[in-house]
Scaffold this motif. Structure first.
Motif, mmCIF file in Angstrom:
data_model
loop_
_atom_site.group_PDB
_atom_site.id
_atom_site.type_symbol
_atom_site.label_atom_id
_atom_site.label_comp_id
_atom_site.label_asym_id
_atom_site.label_seq_id
_atom_site.Cartn_x
_atom_site.Cartn_y
_atom_site.Cartn_z
ATOM 1 N N GLU A 1 -9.033 24.414 68.463
ATOM 2 C CA GLU A 1 -9.964 25.441 68.019
ATOM 3 C C GLU A 1 -9.341 26.836 68.003
ATOM 4 O OE1 GLU A 1 -13.501 25.318 70.320
ATOM 5 O OE2 GLU A 1 -14.029 23.278 69.753
ATOM 6 N N ALA A 2 -8.429 27.099 68.916
ATOM 7 C CA ALA A 2 -7.842 28.444 69.007
ATOM 8 C C ALA A 2 -6.323 28.321 69.144
ATOM 9 C CB ALA A 2 -8.436 29.209 70.188
ATOM 10 N N PRO A 3 -5.635 27.929 68.055
ATOM 11 C CA PRO A 3 -4.192 27.712 68.150
ATOM 12 C C PRO A 3 -3.425 29.005 68.369
ATOM 13 C CG PRO A 3 -4.895 27.628 65.865
ATOM 14 C CD PRO A 3 -6.144 27.711 66.696
ATOM 15 N N LEU A 4 -2.353 28.903 69.128
ATOM 16 C CA LEU A 4 -1.464 30.034 69.368
ATOM 17 C C LEU A 4 -0.511 30.161 68.189
ATOM 18 C CD1 LEU A 4 -0.719 32.062 71.683
ATOM 19 C CD2 LEU A 4 1.024 30.409 72.377
ATOM 20 N N LYS A 5 -0.362 31.373 67.668
ATOM 21 C CA LYS A 5 0.573 31.577 66.563
ATOM 22 C C LYS A 5 1.985 31.211 66.986
ATOM 23 C CE LYS A 5 -0.759 34.971 63.070
ATOM 24 N NZ LYS A 5 -0.472 36.316 62.528
ATOM 25 N N GLU A 6 2.707 30.593 66.066
ATOM 26 C CA GLU A 6 4.075 30.181 66.364
ATOM 27 C C GLU A 6 4.967 31.367 66.723
ATOM 28 O OE1 GLU A 6 2.405 27.212 63.324
ATOM 29 O OE2 GLU A 6 2.128 29.304 63.898
ATOM 30 N N THR A 7 4.753 32.504 66.058
ATOM 31 C CA THR A 7 5.563 33.690 66.334
ATOM 32 C C THR A 7 5.333 34.198 67.761
ATOM 33 O OG1 THR A 7 3.808 34.882 65.163
ATOM 34 C CG2 THR A 7 5.852 34.509 63.975
ATOM 35 N N LEU A 8 4.081 34.181 68.207
ATOM 36 C CA LEU A 8 3.773 34.621 69.571
ATOM 37 C C LEU A 8 4.300 33.614 70.590
ATOM 38 C CD1 LEU A 8 2.489 36.541 71.574
ATOM 39 C CD2 LEU A 8 0.279 35.454 71.134
ATOM 40 N N ALA A 9 4.187 32.331 70.288
ATOM 41 C CA ALA A 9 4.720 31.304 71.193
ATOM 42 C C ALA A 9 6.225 31.478 71.376
ATOM 43 C CB ALA A 9 4.416 29.912 70.649
ATOM 44 N N ALA A 10 6.929 31.738 70.273
ATOM 45 C CA ALA A 10 8.376 31.960 70.369
ATOM 46 C C ALA A 10 8.666 33.196 71.207
ATOM 47 C CB ALA A 10 8.971 32.122 68.971
ATOM 48 N N ALA A 11 7.855 34.241 71.043
ATOM 49 C CA ALA A 11 8.044 35.468 71.822
ATOM 50 C C ALA A 11 7.851 35.202 73.313
ATOM 51 C CB ALA A 11 7.082 36.552 71.349
ATOM 52 N N LEU A 12 6.865 34.379 73.669
ATOM 53 C CA LEU A 12 6.636 34.060 75.081
ATOM 54 C C LEU A 12 7.866 33.413 75.701
ATOM 55 C CD1 LEU A 12 2.954 32.704 75.083
ATOM 56 C CD2 LEU A 12 3.774 35.025 75.518
ATOM 57 N N VAL A 13 8.547 32.597 74.916
ATOM 58 C CA VAL A 13 9.780 31.960 75.414
ATOM 59 C C VAL A 13 10.916 32.971 75.484
ATOM 60 C CG1 VAL A 13 11.489 30.144 75.015
ATOM 61 C CG2 VAL A 13 9.065 29.714 74.514
ATOM 62 N N LEU A 14 11.077 33.774 74.445
ATOM 63 C CA LEU A 14 12.182 34.736 74.397
ATOM 64 C C LEU A 14 12.035 35.854 75.432
ATOM 65 C CD1 LEU A 14 12.643 35.049 70.520
ATOM 66 C CD2 LEU A 14 14.117 33.832 72.136
ATOM 67 N N LEU A 15 10.818 36.076 75.909
ATOM 68 C CA LEU A 15 10.600 37.097 76.939
ATOM 69 C C LEU A 15 10.963 36.605 78.338
ATOM 70 C CD1 LEU A 15 7.259 38.683 75.682
ATOM 71 C CD2 LEU A 15 9.436 39.888 75.997
ATOM 72 N N THR A 16 11.399 35.375 78.431
ATOM 73 C CA THR A 16 11.848 34.827 79.715
ATOM 74 C C THR A 16 13.366 34.703 79.715
ATOM 75 O OG1 THR A 16 11.941 32.451 79.154
ATOM 76 C CG2 THR A 16 9.760 33.388 79.621
ATOM 77 N N ASN A 17 13.906 34.273 80.852
ATOM 78 C CA ASN A 17 15.348 34.010 80.946
ATOM 79 C C ASN A 17 15.663 32.527 80.783
ATOM 80 O OD1 ASN A 17 16.108 36.717 81.447
ATOM 81 N ND2 ASN A 17 15.481 36.520 83.586
ATOM 82 N N TRP A 18 14.722 31.769 80.221
ATOM 83 C CA TRP A 18 14.934 30.330 80.071
ATOM 84 C C TRP A 18 16.145 30.017 79.206
ATOM 85 C CZ3 TRP A 18 14.537 27.098 75.635
ATOM 86 C CH2 TRP A 18 14.656 25.721 75.913
ATOM 87 N N ARG A 19 16.893 29.032 79.648
ATOM 88 C CA ARG A 19 18.014 28.504 78.868
ATOM 89 C C ARG A 19 17.855 26.992 78.757
ATOM 90 N NH1 ARG A 19 20.900 31.936 82.373
ATOM 91 N NH2 ARG A 19 21.934 30.177 83.405
ATOM 92 N N PRO A 20 18.457 26.376 77.746
ATOM 93 C CA PRO A 20 18.228 24.950 77.484
ATOM 94 C C PRO A 20 18.541 24.025 78.654
ATOM 95 C CG PRO A 20 19.328 25.966 75.626
ATOM 96 C CD PRO A 20 19.308 26.994 76.705
ATOM 97 N N GLU A 21 19.422 24.442 79.563
ATOM 98 C CA GLU A 21 19.762 23.558 80.691
ATOM 99 C C GLU A 21 18.670 23.502 81.752
ATOM 100 O OE1 GLU A 21 22.263 27.397 81.402
ATOM 101 O OE2 GLU A 21 21.543 26.195 79.707
ATOM 102 N N TYR A 22 17.699 24.395 81.665
ATOM 103 C CA TYR A 22 16.613 24.421 82.641
ATOM 104 C C TYR A 22 15.410 23.613 82.134
ATOM 105 C CZ TYR A 22 19.007 28.371 84.882
ATOM 106 O OH TYR A 22 19.914 29.180 85.520
#
Length: 376
Positions: free
Chosen positions: A172-193
């Protein structure tokens, strides 16, 4: 046409710096303004930027900028611009507009004047005696007037950049793909984690994380309006697509999990991941957050728990954030990132966030609560 062009990558409020960083990674020097990132680049930046910008809303080509306080000034300055370099003889050029704090406040009149000025210029330059046929490629023109300064641009993207092409289903209330990507990029996550989203809904955050983890261009499997433009040569699109294919790292091993209490949403998320070409890279589970066990260390939780019309009862709110608080307490090596419109969730969680950032989910103001883990 080999000259440099001026481009605007539009951005949601609060994401301008992230978009600017993406532009910089493409090799262009950005200038940040409210709701947009401006940069000059060669024409190949049109396909490259459309393919690679994960957090921008769309990409616009600036044709000209000038002061205009009368309709005559708007008409003559528009007509003086080199539209024939960009719009083909049979091109369709609908005009949209907006005006803010300007003498020319009638948007409909401004649109009509700009449309007429462009048509007269194109008929003259293309040697047409009658009206423009407008049967060919689409060039969506925008006249934006701010404090009497007019900016005339053409939308290069077509459908907004958040439309990656993989969403076959949604809630009913999907998160925009652009905002979802931003949520990931605003972290220090790397693929090995390891990474988990316990409120995954249609799977947007895990899917965007997987695309980032394998460095897959988000626009790789969709079309853009400028693909049909005569001055953006097909060889440039081919070159940009080849670059995207070469830079993708499909061999990166990912540990990404998406879970949700609703089994239907888990099925939709899995279908979306398959459509994105991610196969079985992401694990999908039906469970409630209180049953979640984080067995690995140094992981990341990135989530957008339900709020607003999706969650109306205080007890549900309390249960969700108390469960998240328990996870934070019991997993000190994990970094937990929560975007929500509810205020003062730190009281339910039982711990003050390390950092908090204001973001907008559409027109809804949210906070991005960030709890940094202690890495081993």
């Amino acid at each position: 046409m080999n000259q440099s062009i001026k481009l605007i990558a539009t951005a949601a409020m609060g994401l301008e710096a992230i978009v600017a960083q993406e532009v910089r990674q493409l090799g262009y020097e950005p200038e940040v303004d409210n709701g947009k990132v401006i940069f000059e680049a060669p024409i190949i930046a049109i396909p490259r930027s459309n393919l690679w910008l994960r957090t921008a809303d769309r990409l616009k080509l600036v044709v000209g900028e000038f002061q205009a306080t009368t309709f005559d000034e708007l008409f003559e300055a528009t007509k003086a611009l080199p539209w024939e370099q960009f719009i083909s003889e049979d091109g369709q050029f609908p005009v949209s507009g907006k005006s803010h704090k300007s003498t020319l406040f009638s948007v409909s009149d401004c649109q009509a004047i700009v449309k007429k000025a462009i048509a007269e210029r194109l008929k003259l330059k293309h040697g047409l005696a009658s009206r423009m046929p407008e049967t060919g490629a689409l060039y969506k023109v925008e006249v934006a007037i701010l404090k009497d300064k007019a900016t005339l641009s053409i939308d290069t993207s077509g459908v907004g950049l958040h439309k990656r092409g993989y969403r076959v289903g949604q809630g009913e209330a999907p998160l925009k793909e652009t905002l979802a990507a931003a949520l990931v990029l605003l972290t220090n996550w790397r693929p090995e984690y390891p990474l988990i989203d316990p409120f995954c809904g249609s799977g947007t955050i895990p899917i965007e994380a997987a695309l980032i983890g394998q460095n897959i261009a988000p626009g790789f499997n969709r079309e853009f309006a400028s693909e049909n433009w005569h001055f953006v040569k097909q060889k440039l699109w081919a070159q940009a697509l080849e670059e995207a294919e070469d830079l993708a790292n499909y061999d990166v091993d990912l540990h990404i999990v998406g879970s949700d209490i609703d089994h239907k949403m888990v099925g939709i998320a899995n279908a979306n991941a398959l459509e994105a070409g991610l196969g079985t890279l992401i694990s999908w589970k039906q469970m409630q957050v209180s049953d979640l066990l984080l067995k690995q260390e140094n992981g990341y939780m990135i989530s957008n728990p339900p709020y607003g019309v999706r969650l109306g009862h205080t007890k549900e709110i309390k249960d969700i954030y108390e469960a998240l608080g328990k996870l934070i307490k019991e997993n000190p090596t994990w970094s937990i990132y929560i975007m929500t419109a509810f205020e003062n969730i730190e009281g339910y969680i039982g711990k003050k966030a390390t950092k908090k950032r204001k973001l907008f989910n559409g027109f809804v103001r949210t906070d991005y609560y960030q709890y940094f883990g202690k890495k081993n």
